[in-house]
Enzyme design. Structure first.
Site, PDB file in Angstrom:
ATOM      1  N   ASP A 194       7.934  10.416  -9.666  1.00  0.00           N
ATOM      2  CA  ASP A 194       6.984   9.845 -10.626  1.00  0.00           C
ATOM      3  C   ASP A 194       6.604   8.398 -10.289  1.00  0.00           C
ATOM      4  O   ASP A 194       5.471   7.974 -10.510  1.00  0.00           O
ATOM      5  CB  ASP A 194       7.553   9.935 -12.050  1.00  0.00           C
ATOM      6  CG  ASP A 194       8.926   9.284 -12.174  1.00  0.00           C
ATOM      7  OD1 ASP A 194       9.751   9.439 -11.246  1.00  0.00           O
ATOM      8  OD2 ASP A 194       9.177   8.608 -13.191  1.00  0.00           O
ATOM      9  N   LEU A 195       7.527   7.639  -9.719  1.00  0.00           N
ATOM     10  CA  LEU A 195       7.222   6.229  -9.435  1.00  0.00           C
ATOM     11  C   LEU A 195       6.247   6.106  -8.264  1.00  0.00           C
ATOM     12  O   LEU A 195       5.399   5.211  -8.253  1.00  0.00           O
ATOM     13  CB  LEU A 195       8.501   5.438  -9.154  1.00  0.00           C
ATOM     14  CG  LEU A 195       9.569   5.510 -10.253  1.00  0.00           C
ATOM     15  CD1 LEU A 195      10.798   4.692  -9.861  1.00  0.00           C
ATOM     16  CD2 LEU A 195       9.008   5.018 -11.582  1.00  0.00           C
ATOM     17  N   ASP A 242      25.025   6.192  -0.234  1.00  0.00           N
ATOM     18  CA  ASP A 242      25.201   7.034   0.958  1.00  0.00           C
ATOM     19  C   ASP A 242      26.560   6.843   1.627  1.00  0.00           C
ATOM     20  O   ASP A 242      26.866   7.524   2.608  1.00  0.00           O
ATOM     21  CB  ASP A 242      24.070   6.782   1.969  1.00  0.00           C
ATOM     22  CG  ASP A 242      22.726   7.281   1.456  1.00  0.00           C
ATOM     23  OD1 ASP A 242      22.708   8.027   0.460  1.00  0.00           O
ATOM     24  OD2 ASP A 242      21.697   6.918   2.052  1.00  0.00           O
ATOM     25  N   ARG A 275      15.796  13.885  -8.629  1.00  0.00           N
ATOM     26  CA  ARG A 275      14.989  13.109  -7.681  1.00  0.00           C
ATOM     27  C   ARG A 275      13.479  13.281  -7.864  1.00  0.00           C
ATOM     28  O   ARG A 275      12.770  13.747  -6.967  1.00  0.00           O
ATOM     29  CB  ARG A 275      15.411  13.420  -6.241  1.00  0.00           C
ATOM     30  CG  ARG A 275      16.878  13.171  -6.009  1.00  0.00           C
ATOM     31  CD  ARG A 275      17.305  13.385  -4.590  1.00  0.00           C
ATOM     32  NE  ARG A 275      16.840  12.341  -3.686  1.00  0.00           N
ATOM     33  CZ  ARG A 275      17.067  12.352  -2.382  1.00  0.00           C
ATOM     34  NH1 ARG A 275      17.733  13.343  -1.837  1.00  0.00           N
ATOM     35  NH2 ARG A 275      16.629  11.377  -1.612  1.00  0.00           N
ATOM     36  N   PRO A 276      12.986  12.858  -9.039  1.00  0.00           N
ATOM     37  CA  PRO A 276      11.533  12.943  -9.256  1.00  0.00           C
ATOM     38  C   PRO A 276      10.782  11.970  -8.352  1.00  0.00           C
ATOM     39  O   PRO A 276      11.387  11.068  -7.757  1.00  0.00           O
ATOM     40  CB  PRO A 276      11.375  12.530 -10.728  1.00  0.00           C
ATOM     41  CG  PRO A 276      12.578  11.697 -11.024  1.00  0.00           C
ATOM     42  CD  PRO A 276      13.685  12.221 -10.158  1.00  0.00           C
ATOM     43  N   ARG A 296      12.866  16.045   1.727  1.00  0.00           N
ATOM     44  CA  ARG A 296      12.152  15.321   0.676  1.00  0.00           C
ATOM     45  C   ARG A 296      11.378  14.117   1.212  1.00  0.00           C
ATOM     46  O   ARG A 296      10.338  13.755   0.667  1.00  0.00           O
ATOM     47  CB  ARG A 296      13.139  14.815  -0.370  1.00  0.00           C
ATOM     48  CG  ARG A 296      13.978  15.876  -1.007  1.00  0.00           C
ATOM     49  CD  ARG A 296      14.871  15.219  -2.019  1.00  0.00           C
ATOM     50  NE  ARG A 296      14.080  14.345  -2.862  1.00  0.00           N
ATOM     51  CZ  ARG A 296      13.395  14.734  -3.913  1.00  0.00           C
ATOM     52  NH1 ARG A 296      13.434  15.968  -4.291  1.00  0.00           N
ATOM     53  NH2 ARG A 296      12.672  13.871  -4.597  1.00  0.00           N
ATOM     54  N   ARG A 315      21.584  16.943  10.090  1.00  0.00           N
ATOM     55  CA  ARG A 315      20.396  16.254   9.568  1.00  0.00           C
ATOM     56  C   ARG A 315      20.513  14.741   9.755  1.00  0.00           C
ATOM     57  O   ARG A 315      19.509  14.050   9.834  1.00  0.00           O
ATOM     58  CB  ARG A 315      20.215  16.558   8.076  1.00  0.00           C
ATOM     59  CG  ARG A 315      19.798  17.976   7.811  1.00  0.00           C
ATOM     60  CD  ARG A 315      19.492  18.182   6.361  1.00  0.00           C
ATOM     61  NE  ARG A 315      18.372  17.332   5.941  1.00  0.00           N
ATOM     62  CZ  ARG A 315      17.818  17.372   4.754  1.00  0.00           C
ATOM     63  NH1 ARG A 315      18.260  18.223   3.853  1.00  0.00           N
ATOM     64  NH2 ARG A 315      16.823  16.577   4.438  1.00  0.00           N
ATOM     65  N   LYS A 351      18.357   6.919  10.470  1.00  0.00           N
ATOM     66  CA  LYS A 351      17.486   8.024  10.044  1.00  0.00           C
ATOM     67  C   LYS A 351      16.541   7.562   8.940  1.00  0.00           C
ATOM     68  O   LYS A 351      15.334   7.826   8.981  1.00  0.00           O
ATOM     69  CB  LYS A 351      18.357   9.184   9.522  1.00  0.00           C
ATOM     70  CG  LYS A 351      17.600  10.210   8.694  1.00  0.00           C
ATOM     71  CD  LYS A 351      18.502  11.304   8.147  1.00  0.00           C
ATOM     72  CE  LYS A 351      19.270  10.956   6.906  1.00  0.00           C
ATOM     73  NZ  LYS A 351      18.587  11.202   5.615  1.00  0.00           N
ATOM     74  N   ASN A 352      17.104   6.840   7.962  1.00  0.00           N
ATOM     75  CA  ASN A 352      16.297   6.496   6.789  1.00  0.00           C
ATOM     76  C   ASN A 352      15.323   5.345   7.038  1.00  0.00           C
ATOM     77  O   ASN A 352      14.495   5.036   6.184  1.00  0.00           O
ATOM     78  CB  ASN A 352      17.201   6.196   5.584  1.00  0.00           C
ATOM     79  CG  ASN A 352      17.868   7.471   5.090  1.00  0.00           C
ATOM     80  OD1 ASN A 352      17.439   8.574   5.431  1.00  0.00           O
ATOM     81  ND2 ASN A 352      18.921   7.321   4.287  1.00  0.00           N
TER      82      ASN A 352
HETATM   83  C1  EPZ Z   1      16.557   7.150  -0.105  1.00  0.00           C
HETATM   84  O1  EPZ Z   1      16.154   8.255  -0.904  1.00  0.00           O
HETATM   85  C2  EPZ Z   1      17.386   7.713   1.016  1.00  0.00           C
HETATM   86  N1  EPZ Z   1      16.591   8.652   1.776  1.00  0.00           N
HETATM   87  C3  EPZ Z   1      18.633   8.377   0.461  1.00  0.00           C
HETATM   88  O2  EPZ Z   1      19.435   8.804   1.544  1.00  0.00           O
HETATM   89  C4  EPZ Z   1      19.422   7.353  -0.353  1.00  0.00           C
HETATM   90  O3  EPZ Z   1      20.528   7.989  -0.962  1.00  0.00           O
HETATM   91  C5  EPZ Z   1      18.524   6.760  -1.443  1.00  0.00           C
HETATM   92  O4  EPZ Z   1      17.321   6.194  -0.846  1.00  0.00           O
HETATM   93  C6  EPZ Z   1      19.196   5.651  -2.243  1.00  0.00           C
HETATM   94  O5  EPZ Z   1      19.608   4.633  -1.400  1.00  0.00           O
HETATM   95  C7  EPZ Z   1      15.702   8.193   2.666  1.00  0.00           C
HETATM   96  O6  EPZ Z   1      15.541   6.997   2.864  1.00  0.00           O
HETATM   97  C8  EPZ Z   1      14.941   9.205   3.447  1.00  0.00           C
HETATM   98  P1  EPZ Z   1      15.341   6.454  -4.312  1.00  0.00           P
HETATM   99  P2  EPZ Z   1      15.018   8.079  -2.014  1.00  0.00           P
HETATM  100  O7  EPZ Z   1      13.880   6.701  -4.559  1.00  0.00           O
HETATM  101  O8  EPZ Z   1      14.016   7.119  -1.510  1.00  0.00           O
HETATM  102  C9  EPZ Z   1      15.182   7.838  -8.877  1.00  0.00           C
HETATM  103  C10 EPZ Z   1      20.900  10.278   2.686  1.00  0.00           C
HETATM  104  O9  EPZ Z   1      22.030  10.808   2.485  1.00  0.00           O
HETATM  105  N2  EPZ Z   1      13.723   7.973  -8.693  1.00  0.00           N
HETATM  106  O10 EPZ Z   1      15.760   5.058  -4.009  1.00  0.00           O
HETATM  107  O11 EPZ Z   1      14.580   9.422  -2.398  1.00  0.00           O
HETATM  108  C11 EPZ Z   1      15.966   8.860  -8.057  1.00  0.00           C
HETATM  109  O12 EPZ Z   1      16.041  10.104  -8.702  1.00  0.00           O
HETATM  110  C12 EPZ Z   1      19.857  10.183   1.616  1.00  0.00           C
HETATM  111  O13 EPZ Z   1      20.557   9.845   3.803  1.00  0.00           O
HETATM  112  C13 EPZ Z   1      12.944   8.251  -9.794  1.00  0.00           C
HETATM  113  O14 EPZ Z   1      13.421   8.397 -10.922  1.00  0.00           O
HETATM  114  O15 EPZ Z   1      15.857   7.430  -3.179  1.00  0.00           O
HETATM  115  C14 EPZ Z   1      17.301   8.157  -7.902  1.00  0.00           C
HETATM  116  O16 EPZ Z   1      18.058   8.369  -9.059  1.00  0.00           O
HETATM  117  C15 EPZ Z   1      20.137  10.941   0.396  1.00  0.00           C
HETATM  118  N3  EPZ Z   1      11.584   8.377  -9.617  1.00  0.00           N
HETATM  119  C16 EPZ Z   1      16.907   6.683  -7.812  1.00  0.00           C
HETATM  120  O17 EPZ Z   1      15.579   6.588  -8.362  1.00  0.00           O
HETATM  121  C17 EPZ Z   1      11.001   8.201  -8.393  1.00  0.00           C
HETATM  122  O18 EPZ Z   1       9.766   8.326  -8.303  1.00  0.00           O
HETATM  123  C18 EPZ Z   1      16.875   6.111  -6.402  1.00  0.00           C
HETATM  124  O19 EPZ Z   1      16.156   6.982  -5.563  1.00  0.00           O
HETATM  125  C19 EPZ Z   1      11.810   7.900  -7.285  1.00  0.00           C
HETATM  126  C20 EPZ Z   1      13.178   7.783  -7.462  1.00  0.00           C
END
Ligand code: EPZ
Length: 430
Positions: free
Chosen positions: A131-132, A314, A128-129, A99, A406, A22-23
């Site tokens: 900002d990056l 995950d 889950r901001p 998201r 999902r 999915k991801n």
């Molecule tokens: C992806 O989410 C996955 N979703 C998530 O899978 C997975 O848990 C996550 O990566 C971590 O491996 C998809 O690929 C669709 P991140 P993503 O940006 O990209 C912080 C599932 O169950 N962050 O790597 O949203 C954030 O809050 C889901 O299938 C910022 O601070 O995750 C988190 O603490 C849930 N600012 C950390 O980074 C930003 O701009 C990692 O999040 C972006 C992220």
């Protein structure tokens, strides 16, 4: 709302075929926005989140043609053609459902020079901001304002410019958004401290097939030389490593043996490293992995979630369910999301002994869990309750099955075919 009812205690035996991730599929689908030619994806999983993204892409003007929705991998073929992008706004009503919709931001901005994308807002597992995503695109010259809950982004005259962006924290989604945007930017972009998850690698490999110039694929430093245009391509979605790991833990928690097919051991190395000392045996077989309990007993082991190649967040909830019935104690530490222990109180309702202290949970193994009605507020938490139910004595009812739908395709059918006493109860209220 559908429920899943499980009568636990049956060891799972047989084979389970894993779908495309999915991801990986979600960012790959948004990559179709980068070209006016057709992107054909095979091994696409059939899941609620994929439908949600299809609806979003349709309203951007993408034509979607499904060649087959049947069981065989080679029939899961869907063509995405963004010949003309008719609308560069991703509305709140669609983005709030999922998201990952924010992944249209980079491609739309790179191809059309502008994009208006609803901010996704918080989520059950953390704030889950994004900002990056925004700062990275700003580094490439985009002007971005937040207005009425929307990210309003404009590329400079002449388009996005290549830039170096150092991620202060590893982010899968932000890496994917910037990677896609950089393929059509002017000049060279270097993404430092980029995410290395297999889903990011899969996206990069597909982009290369589409004509992108990317080096460093699979490392934390991606270098992208922008090109004027990308073209169509055909790409097979990588196997779902989280589905693979989930079924591995299903075999382990029930004391059974499963052949998990259409996947490979390399994708779940961190889980193998964690689970082997716990007493779970993994063997490479043709087109998959065989998983069983090595010598009967399960032992408590400690795990910490971290970005790839370490143990994935995950799989944390599923690991916790497994550790609930292991000999001895296990310390599970979650470093990615600040609120991803919501399954702990539900597991405790089934007799688990868990103490949560901030980002760590101490699990003391018990002989047996007991069935109970349970519910969870996210996908992986829900599946951890299914695993617990498979091992528990008596009946477990998992509510809010839409979370499972999902991310797990035909979960109950796959488990039932291997001997689980599990069924979907349709349409009852909570
Ligand atoms: C992806 O989410 C996955 N979703 C998530 O899978 C997975 O848990 C996550 O990566 C971590 O491996 C998809 O690929 C669709 P991140 P993503 O940006 O990209 C912080 C599932 O169950 N962050 O790597 O949203 C954030 O809050 C889901 O299938 C910022 O601070 O995750 C988190 O603490 C849930 N600012 C950390 O980074 C930003 O701009 C990692 O999040 C972006 C992220």
């Amino acid at each position: 709302m559908d429920k899943i009812r499980i009568r636990g205690g049956n060891p799972l035996r047989g084979s389970i075929t894993v779908g495309g991730a999915k991801n990986a599929a979600l960012p790959l689908m948004t990559a179709a926005l980068l070209t006016d030619e057709t992107l054909t994806l095979t091994n696409l999983p059939i899941l609620a989140d994929i439908n949600t993204l299809c609806n979003l892409l349709l309203q951007h003007g993408v034509a979607i043609h499904m060649q087959g929705a049947g069981g065989a991998v080679d029939r899961r073929v869907v063509e995405f053609t963004a010949r003309d992008i008719t609308n560069t706004t991703a509305p709140y009503d669609l983005v709030r459902k999922m998201r990952a919709s924010v992944l249209v931001l980079g491609p739309l901005l790179a191809r059309c020079g502008e994009a208006t994308v609803s901010l996704p807002g918080g989520c059950a597992i953390g704030a889950r901001p994004v900002d990056l995503h925004i700062k990275g695109l700003q580094a490439m010259g985009a002007e971005i304002e937040i207005e009425s809950g929307y990210i309003k982004a404009k590329a400079p005259a002449g388009g996005l410019r290549g830039a170096e962006y150092i991620f202060p924290k590893v982010s899968v989604g932000a890496t994917e958004n910037l990677l896609m945007a950089a393929t059509l930017a002017k000049g060279t972009t270097v993404l430092v401290n980029a995410a290395r998850e297999p889903e990011v690698t899969d996206l990069a490999e597909c982009l290369v097939k589409m004509g992108a110039r990317i080096t460093g694929i699979g490392t934390d430093r991606l270098t992208i030389e922008g090109v004027d245009r990308l073209h169509g391509a055909k790409h097979m979605v990588v196997a779902d490593r989280i589905e693979t790991g989930t079924y591995a833990m299903a075999a382990a928690i029930t004391g059974g043996e499963l052949d998990i097919l259409n996947t490979n051991l390399d994708l779940i190395k961190a889980a193998v490293t964690a689970l082997s000392p716990a007493g779970v045996a993994f063997t490479e077989i043709e087109n998959g992995v065989r998983v069983s309990r090595a010598n009967g007993a399960l032992h408590g082991v400690d795990v910490m979630t971290e970005p790839f190649p370490a143990f994935p967040t995950d799989l944390q909830a599923q690991m916790m369910a497994l550790m609930c019935v292991a000999d001895g104690a296990s310390m599970i530490t979650e470093t990615i999301f600040e609120n991803r222990f919501m399954h702990a109180p539900e597991l405790m309702r089934m007799g688990a002994k868990i103490t949560v202290h901030g980002s760590s949970a101490l699990v003391r193994g018990v002989e047996r869990l007991t069935g109970a009605p349970v519910m969870a507020t996210d996908l992986r938490a829900s599946v951890s309750l299914v695993l617990a139910g498979l091992a528990a004595s008596g009946e477990t009812t998992v509510n809010r099955v839409y979370h499972l739908d999902r991310g797990y395709e035909r979960l109950e059918e796959k488990l039932a075919a291997c001997g689980a006493d599990i069924e979907r109860v349709r349409g009852e209220e909570d």
